[in-house]
Motif scaffolding. Structure first.
Motif, PDB file in Angstrom:
ATOM      1  N   ARG A  89       4.924  -1.434  12.912  1.00 15.11           N
ATOM      2  CA  ARG A  89       6.323  -1.045  13.116  1.00 15.11           C
ATOM      3  C   ARG A  89       6.988  -0.949  11.755  1.00 15.11           C
ATOM      4  NH1 ARG A  89       8.098  -1.487  18.476  1.00 15.11           N
ATOM      5  NH2 ARG A  89       6.374  -2.132  19.809  1.00 15.11           N
ATOM      6  N   CYS A  90       7.403   0.255  11.401  1.00 12.71           N
ATOM      7  CA  CYS A  90       7.905   0.506  10.046  1.00 12.71           C
ATOM      8  C   CYS A  90       9.112  -0.362   9.736  1.00 12.71           C
ATOM      9  CB  CYS A  90       8.269   1.978   9.887  1.00 12.71           C
ATOM     10  SG  CYS A  90       6.837   3.045   9.839  1.00 12.71           S
ATOM     11  N   GLY A  91       9.025  -1.096   8.661  1.00  7.16           N
ATOM     12  CA  GLY A  91      10.129  -1.929   8.213  1.00  7.16           C
ATOM     13  C   GLY A  91       9.909  -3.399   8.453  1.00  7.16           C
ATOM     14  N   GLU A  92       8.988  -3.776   9.339  1.00  9.62           N
ATOM     15  CA  GLU A  92       8.750  -5.200   9.590  1.00  9.62           C
ATOM     16  C   GLU A  92       8.158  -5.880   8.356  1.00  9.62           C
ATOM     17  OE1 GLU A  92       8.144  -5.973  14.351  1.00  9.62           O
ATOM     18  OE2 GLU A  92       6.348  -5.720  13.110  1.00  9.62           O
ATOM     19  N   VAL A  93       7.372  -5.133   7.577  1.00 10.75           N
ATOM     20  CA  VAL A  93       6.740  -5.657   6.370  1.00 10.75           C
ATOM     21  C   VAL A  93       7.115  -4.743   5.207  1.00 10.75           C
ATOM     22  CG1 VAL A  93       4.543  -6.218   5.255  1.00 10.75           C
ATOM     23  CG2 VAL A  93       4.818  -6.600   7.719  1.00 10.75           C
ATOM     24  N   TRP A  94       7.476  -5.341   4.078  1.00 10.75           N
ATOM     25  CA  TRP A  94       7.794  -4.564   2.871  1.00 10.75           C
ATOM     26  C   TRP A  94       6.645  -3.605   2.587  1.00 10.75           C
ATOM     27  CZ3 TRP A  94      12.044  -3.433   0.601  1.00 10.75           C
ATOM     28  CH2 TRP A  94      12.075  -2.974  -0.715  1.00 10.75           C
ATOM     29  N   PRO A  95       6.933  -2.324   2.320  1.00 10.45           N
ATOM     30  CA  PRO A  95       5.862  -1.323   2.293  1.00 10.45           C
ATOM     31  C   PRO A  95       4.749  -1.610   1.291  1.00 10.45           C
ATOM     32  CG  PRO A  95       7.973  -0.397   1.549  1.00 10.45           C
ATOM     33  CD  PRO A  95       8.265  -1.702   2.170  1.00 10.45           C
ATOM     34  N   ALA A  96       5.074  -2.167   0.134  1.00 12.76           N
ATOM     35  CA  ALA A  96       4.020  -2.463  -0.839  1.00 12.76           C
ATOM     36  C   ALA A  96       3.070  -3.533  -0.311  1.00 12.76           C
ATOM     37  CB  ALA A  96       4.630  -2.905  -2.163  1.00 12.76           C
ATOM     38  N   GLN A  97       3.609  -4.539   0.382  1.00 16.61           N
ATOM     39  CA  GLN A  97       2.763  -5.563   0.981  1.00 16.61           C
ATOM     40  C   GLN A  97       1.974  -5.000   2.164  1.00 16.61           C
ATOM     41  OE1 GLN A  97       1.737  -8.379   0.080  1.00 16.61           O
ATOM     42  NE2 GLN A  97       0.751  -9.099   1.956  1.00 16.61           N
ATOM     43  N   ALA A  99       0.894  -1.990   2.434  1.00 14.34           N
ATOM     44  CA  ALA A  99      -0.208  -1.220   1.853  1.00 14.34           C
ATOM     45  C   ALA A  99      -1.353  -2.137   1.453  1.00 14.34           C
ATOM     46  CB  ALA A  99       0.288  -0.421   0.653  1.00 14.34           C
ATOM     47  N   ARG A 100      -1.032  -3.297   0.907  1.00 15.11           N
ATOM     48  CA  ARG A 100      -2.064  -4.253   0.488  1.00 15.11           C
ATOM     49  C   ARG A 100      -2.838  -4.787   1.698  1.00 15.11           C
ATOM     50  NH1 ARG A 100      -0.532  -9.766  -1.744  1.00 15.11           N
ATOM     51  NH2 ARG A 100      -2.418 -10.624  -2.662  1.00 15.11           N
ATOM     52  N   GLN A 101      -2.106  -5.106   2.773  1.00 13.23           N
ATOM     53  CA  GLN A 101      -2.769  -5.560   3.996  1.00 13.23           C
ATOM     54  C   GLN A 101      -3.717  -4.498   4.538  1.00 13.23           C
ATOM     55  OE1 GLN A 101       0.449  -6.436   6.696  1.00 13.23           O
ATOM     56  NE2 GLN A 101       0.464  -8.616   6.169  1.00 13.23           N
ATOM     57  N   LEU A 102      -3.216  -3.271   4.618  1.00 11.21           N
ATOM     58  CA  LEU A 102      -4.010  -2.200   5.208  1.00 11.21           C
ATOM     59  C   LEU A 102      -5.212  -1.842   4.338  1.00 11.21           C
ATOM     60  CD1 LEU A 102      -1.110   0.057   6.508  1.00 11.21           C
ATOM     61  CD2 LEU A 102      -2.561  -1.481   7.852  1.00 11.21           C
ATOM     62  N   LEU A 147      -1.555   3.823  -0.602  1.00  4.16           N
ATOM     63  CA  LEU A 147      -2.930   3.758  -0.110  1.00  4.16           C
ATOM     64  C   LEU A 147      -3.828   4.799  -0.763  1.00  4.16           C
ATOM     65  CD1 LEU A 147      -2.159   3.087   3.650  1.00  4.16           C
ATOM     66  CD2 LEU A 147      -3.345   1.537   2.089  1.00  4.16           C
ATOM     67  N   ASN A 148      -3.241   5.868  -1.271  1.00  9.53           N
ATOM     68  CA  ASN A 148      -3.993   6.856  -2.031  1.00  9.53           C
ATOM     69  C   ASN A 148      -4.116   6.493  -3.502  1.00  9.53           C
ATOM     70  OD1 ASN A 148      -4.756   8.694  -0.024  1.00  9.53           O
ATOM     71  ND2 ASN A 148      -2.787   9.758  -0.100  1.00  9.53           N
ATOM     72  N   GLY A 149      -3.598   5.312  -3.875  1.00 14.57           N
ATOM     73  CA  GLY A 149      -3.725   4.841  -5.247  1.00 14.57           C
ATOM     74  C   GLY A 149      -2.711   5.403  -6.213  1.00 14.57           C
ATOM     75  N   ARG A 167      -4.314  -3.105  -6.539  1.00 17.74           N
ATOM     76  CA  ARG A 167      -5.636  -2.833  -7.100  1.00 17.74           C
ATOM     77  C   ARG A 167      -6.625  -2.447  -6.012  1.00 17.74           C
ATOM     78  NH1 ARG A 167     -10.266  -5.074  -7.154  1.00 17.74           N
ATOM     79  NH2 ARG A 167      -9.570  -7.009  -6.182  1.00 17.74           N
ATOM     80  N   LEU A 168      -6.540  -3.124  -4.869  1.00 21.28           N
ATOM     81  CA  LEU A 168      -7.425  -2.827  -3.747  1.00 21.28           C
ATOM     82  C   LEU A 168      -6.875  -1.620  -2.993  1.00 21.28           C
ATOM     83  CD1 LEU A 168      -9.979  -4.013  -2.341  1.00 21.28           C
ATOM     84  CD2 LEU A 168      -8.397  -5.092  -0.732  1.00 21.28           C
ATOM     85  N   GLN A 169      -7.565  -0.499  -3.110  1.00 24.48           N
ATOM     86  CA  GLN A 169      -7.089   0.730  -2.482  1.00 24.48           C
ATOM     87  C   GLN A 169      -7.812   0.975  -1.166  1.00 24.48           C
ATOM     88  OE1 GLN A 169      -7.380   3.961  -5.267  1.00 24.48           O
ATOM     89  NE2 GLN A 169      -6.367   2.810  -6.891  1.00 24.48           N
ATOM     90  N   ALA A 170      -7.344   1.969  -0.437  1.00 23.75           N
ATOM     91  CA  ALA A 170      -7.996   2.355   0.805  1.00 23.75           C
ATOM     92  C   ALA A 170      -9.444   2.746   0.527  1.00 23.75           C
ATOM     93  CB  ALA A 170      -7.249   3.513   1.450  1.00 23.75           C
ATOM     94  N   HIS A 171     -10.283   2.574   1.517  1.00 21.88           N
ATOM     95  CA  HIS A 171     -11.699   2.868   1.365  1.00 21.88           C
ATOM     96  C   HIS A 171     -11.887   4.335   0.982  1.00 21.88           C
ATOM     97  CE1 HIS A 171     -15.989   2.247   2.133  1.00 21.88           C
ATOM     98  NE2 HIS A 171     -16.002   3.438   2.697  1.00 21.88           N
ATOM     99  N   GLY A 172     -12.655   4.562  -0.084  1.00 22.92           N
ATOM    100  CA  GLY A 172     -12.880   5.928  -0.548  1.00 22.92           C
ATOM    101  C   GLY A 172     -11.698   6.520  -1.285  1.00 22.92           C
ATOM    102  N   GLY A 173     -10.645   5.703  -1.529  1.00 19.17           N
ATOM    103  CA  GLY A 173      -9.470   6.183  -2.245  1.00 19.17           C
ATOM    104  C   GLY A 173      -8.591   7.115  -1.444  1.00 19.17           C
ATOM    105  N   THR A 174      -8.789   7.167  -0.136  1.00 18.52           N
ATOM    106  CA  THR A 174      -8.030   8.062   0.722  1.00 18.52           C
ATOM    107  C   THR A 174      -7.351   7.262   1.823  1.00 18.52           C
ATOM    108  OG1 THR A 174      -9.606   9.857   0.322  1.00 18.52           O
ATOM    109  CG2 THR A 174      -8.153  10.087   2.225  1.00 18.52           C
ATOM    110  N   ALA A 175      -6.060   7.502   2.031  1.00 18.35           N
ATOM    111  CA  ALA A 175      -5.288   6.749   3.021  1.00 18.35           C
ATOM    112  C   ALA A 175      -5.842   6.955   4.424  1.00 18.35           C
ATOM    113  CB  ALA A 175      -3.825   7.181   2.978  1.00 18.35           C
ATOM    114  N   PRO A 176      -5.745   5.938   5.266  1.00 20.14           N
ATOM    115  CA  PRO A 176      -6.085   6.115   6.682  1.00 20.14           C
ATOM    116  C   PRO A 176      -5.248   7.222   7.316  1.00 20.14           C
ATOM    117  CG  PRO A 176      -5.829   3.782   6.161  1.00 20.14           C
ATOM    118  CD  PRO A 176      -5.360   4.551   4.956  1.00 20.14           C
ATOM    119  N   LEU A 177      -5.737   7.736   8.437  1.00 20.71           N
ATOM    120  CA  LEU A 177      -4.968   8.708   9.203  1.00 20.71           C
ATOM    121  C   LEU A 177      -3.739   8.042   9.802  1.00 20.71           C
ATOM    122  CD1 LEU A 177      -7.886  10.464  11.126  1.00 20.71           C
ATOM    123  CD2 LEU A 177      -6.611  11.382   9.167  1.00 20.71           C
ATOM    124  N   PHE A 178      -2.640   8.781   9.853  1.00 23.74           N
ATOM    125  CA  PHE A 178      -1.396   8.307  10.459  1.00 23.74           C
ATOM    126  C   PHE A 178      -1.234   8.974  11.834  1.00 23.74           C
ATOM    127  CE2 PHE A 178       1.206   7.330   6.330  1.00 23.74           C
ATOM    128  CZ  PHE A 178       0.256   6.394   5.961  1.00 23.74           C
TER     129      PHE A 178
END
Length: 368
Positions: A89-97, A99-102, A147-149, A167-178
């Motif tokens: 749910r957009c806004g529940e978590v600060w976006p930078a954090q 991104a780190r979780q995801l 997520l795209n670095g 530092r930890l980016q999405a797998h393969g350097g590409t963001a998950p599908l939205f």
């Protein structure tokens, strides 16, 4: 995918794990054995993997059930091929954090993570639709860049900050599908501008066709293309009579007051999409069917996705293929009780569908 299969006939087939206290034998009658818990929801996920589904939707609700991200982290090491569709749910978590979780989850699953973006009110807050979707659009752009670095310098209406990507980016350097849904004009514009898969709730074939045409035109104005997904319940039995009897049985213990209480407890209980589900119930016949094999009874005790495809295996398969014919590439299915209906669909219908997961690295992934 078999040799010679037309890629246009291939679809993604996902199931649903009831993290949000939404599992019943009889709608509206709580059952301790079906209450959202780590063990129960884990077992639904494992049943979907064993049954051969491509993906599992992990829903999100503030007041209801389990935390989506925590659950996803727990279940990820138990899976070998099933992909996760984690709702946020957009806004529940600060976006930078966020991104780190995801990014962490994406690495844990080796790229088998995608995101279901939800634009709803936050706990304790009510925001009108237009500004809420503007906040969501800012959030989606920020999240994708991180997520795209890519570094982010945000100077918007809701977010103003400058940050380097984790530092930890999405797998393969590409963001998950939205994956993203919503029927209001603001929701449609947000999806057209920033989503990968536009996700619809149940509706008549004519209405789905109209929405697909509208969304393709909106996305084209942004120089983008969208793929389309369909979220619906299923009730499949060996005969149509048995399926319709199962649908009736599901509602046999429900009273109107309990149904209203269940529908109103979600943070997004009054949206254009929810209102449309109500319109379908009003337009249905005396047995709850708004068109052939599309039954609206589930919406009497559920906010959101409120209809089911009901029928024998041939009828359910034909209905899914009819939606494919008008643009649906991904189906997110569920049924009550969720594990039992998962097994029934996996036995009666799934082997007859050409299916493979959508992939951020290409149109399809056939390696799993």
């Amino acid at each position: 995918m078999t040799a010679g299969t037309d890629p246009r006939t291939v679809c993604e087939i996902s199931w649903f794990s009831a993290l949000c206290d939404d599992d019943y034998e009889f709608l509206g009658v709580p059952d301790p054995a079906l209450r959202s818990s780590w063990a129960h929801c884990r077992d639904i996920v494992l049943a979907a993997e064993t049954g051969g589904f491509d993906r599992i939707l992990l829903p999100s609700g503030y007041k209801l059930g389990l935390d989506t991200i925590a659950f996803a982290g727990g279940v990820a090491p138990l899976l070998r091929r099933l992909r996760l569709l984690a709702a946020i749910r957009c806004g529940e978590v600060w976006p930078a954090q966020q991104a780190r979780q995801l990014a962490t989850l994406d690495q844990m699953t080796e790229g088998r993570l995608d995101i279901n973006i939800i634009s709803s009110d936050l706990p304790g807050e009510t925001l009108e639709s237009a500004p809420r979707y503007r906040r969501t659009l800012e959030y989606m752009h920020i999240l994708r860049d991180l997520l795209n670095g890519r570094p982010v310098t945000a100077d918007g209406e809701f977010y103003r900050f400058s940050v380097e990507p984790p530092r930890l980016q999405a797998h393969g350097g590409t963001a998950p599908l939205f994956y993203f849904g919503g029927l209001s004009d603001a929701a449609r514009e947000t999806a057209a501008a920033a989503a990968d898969i536009y996700l619809m709730w149940p509706d008549t074939l004519d209405k789905v066709r109209d929405v697909v045409a509208d969304m393709r035109a909106r996305a084209a104005r942004y120089g983008r293309t969208l793929r389309f997904g369909y979220r619906v319940h299923v009730i499949v039995r060996e005969t149509e009579a048995a399926a319709r009897a199962a649908a009736s049985r599901l509602l046999s213990h429900l009273d109107a007051a309990t149904g209203e209480a269940i529908r109103s407890r979600s943070l997004d209980a009054v949206t254009a999409g929810v209102l449309r589900q109500g319109e379908l119930r009003q337009a249905a016949d005396a047995d709850g069917y708004v068109e052939d094999h599309l039954w609206t009874g589930i919406g009497r005790a559920r906010s959101g996705c409120g209809a089911a495809i009901v029928g024998d295996p041939d009828q359910v398969l034909a209905k899914l293929r009819a939606y494919q014919d008008i643009g649906m590439e991904a189906f997110i299915l569920s049924g009550y009780p969720h594990q039992a209906e998962c097994d029934l669909f996996a036995r009666h219908v799934l082997p007859r569908l050409e299916h493979a997961p959508l992939s951020r690295f290409g149109r399809r992934s056939f390696s799993l």
